[in-house]
Design a protein around this motif. Structure first.
Motif, PDB file in Angstrom:
ATOM      1  N   LYS A  32       0.728  -1.053   0.075  1.00 59.85           N
ATOM      2  CA  LYS A  32      -0.177  -0.022  -0.066  1.00 59.85           C
ATOM      3  C   LYS A  32       0.790   1.147   0.204  1.00 59.85           C
ATOM      4  O   LYS A  32       0.659   2.009  -0.828  1.00 59.85           O
ATOM      5  CB  LYS A  32      -0.885  -0.027   1.237  1.00 59.85           C
ATOM      6  N   GLU A  36       0.782   4.127  -2.884  1.00 60.11           N
ATOM      7  CA  GLU A  36       0.426   5.636  -2.603  1.00 60.11           C
ATOM      8  C   GLU A  36       1.395   6.532  -3.205  1.00 60.11           C
ATOM      9  O   GLU A  36       1.219   7.483  -3.676  1.00 60.11           O
ATOM     10  CB  GLU A  36       0.045   5.429  -1.225  1.00 60.11           C
ATOM     11  N   ASP A  56      -1.341  14.850  -0.162  1.00 58.92           N
ATOM     12  CA  ASP A  56      -1.231  13.390   0.068  1.00 58.92           C
ATOM     13  C   ASP A  56      -2.384  12.674  -0.559  1.00 58.92           C
ATOM     14  O   ASP A  56      -3.398  13.149  -0.970  1.00 58.92           O
ATOM     15  CB  ASP A  56      -1.558  13.203   1.822  1.00 58.92           C
ATOM     16  N   PHE A  57      -2.110  11.221  -0.704  1.00 58.76           N
ATOM     17  CA  PHE A  57      -3.033  10.372  -1.236  1.00 58.76           C
ATOM     18  C   PHE A  57      -2.737   9.151  -0.360  1.00 58.76           C
ATOM     19  O   PHE A  57      -1.921   8.484  -0.184  1.00 58.76           O
ATOM     20  CB  PHE A  57      -2.586   9.944  -2.664  1.00 58.76           C
ATOM     21  N   LYS A  58      -4.083   8.602   0.397  1.00 59.14           N
ATOM     22  CA  LYS A  58      -4.130   7.467   1.112  1.00 59.14           C
ATOM     23  C   LYS A  58      -5.235   6.634   0.743  1.00 59.14           C
ATOM     24  O   LYS A  58      -6.382   7.222   0.223  1.00 59.14           O
ATOM     25  CB  LYS A  58      -4.337   7.880   2.439  1.00 59.14           C
ATOM     26  N   PHE A  59      -5.108   5.157   0.656  1.00 63.04           N
ATOM     27  CA  PHE A  59      -6.005   4.257   0.485  1.00 63.04           C
ATOM     28  C   PHE A  59      -6.943   4.348   1.743  1.00 63.04           C
ATOM     29  O   PHE A  59      -6.246   4.252   2.823  1.00 63.04           O
ATOM     30  CB  PHE A  59      -5.768   2.884   0.221  1.00 63.04           C
TER      31      PHE A  59
END
Length: 142
Positions: A32, A36, A56-59
């Motif tokens: 992950k 990301e 930011d980018f998060k699952f």
């Protein structure tokens, strides 16, 4: 005329999908952070073009609906049943092979297995070659 926000939305969506479509769920879960980071790096290309800053980018993990949980449960149950059947048939095949290897009269084993298949109802009609001109026909319908 598509607004800039819509263009960004479509571009982000396609970029994210492009980055994850070749991965399995397990792969995404296990890698992950790397994925990301890759997505963030790709999104950074938009900063100058659109005058934005990618922070930011998060699952995000979401809760599965009851139908998804039921489907997962059913799939796991079917997987366990299938594996159990495979194991059972493999064991049965190994046992038959061991019996066959031990007995010297191989024809006797073949006839015993045939009789067992008839008793179990696995066979409807059997043609047994005989030493005479005609073959012996057994019709064992249940």
């Amino acid at each position: 005329n598509i607004k800039t926000e819509q263009k960004l939305y479509y571009y982000w969506t396609s970029l994210i999908l492009e980055n994850i479509k070749s991965h399995t769920y397990e792969n995404i879960k296990n890698n992950k952070l790397n994925l990301e980071k890759t997505i963030i790096d790709n999104l950074k290309n938009l900063e100058q073009r659109y005058g934005i800053e990618i922070v930011d980018f998060k699952f995000v993990k979401t809760l599965d609906s009851s139908s998804v949980l039921n489907s997962k449960s059913e799939a796991e149950s079917q997987k366990i049943k299938s594996q159990s059947l495979i194991n059972s048939y493999e064991s049965e095949a190994q046992a038959i092979k061991k019996k066959y290897d031990v007995v010297e009269d191989k024809e006797f084993i073949k006839y015993m297995e045939l009789i067992n298949a008839i008793k179990e109802g696995d066979v409807d009609t059997v043609i047994i070659p005989s030493s005479e001109k005609d073959n012996l026909l057994i019709n064992a319908k249940n």
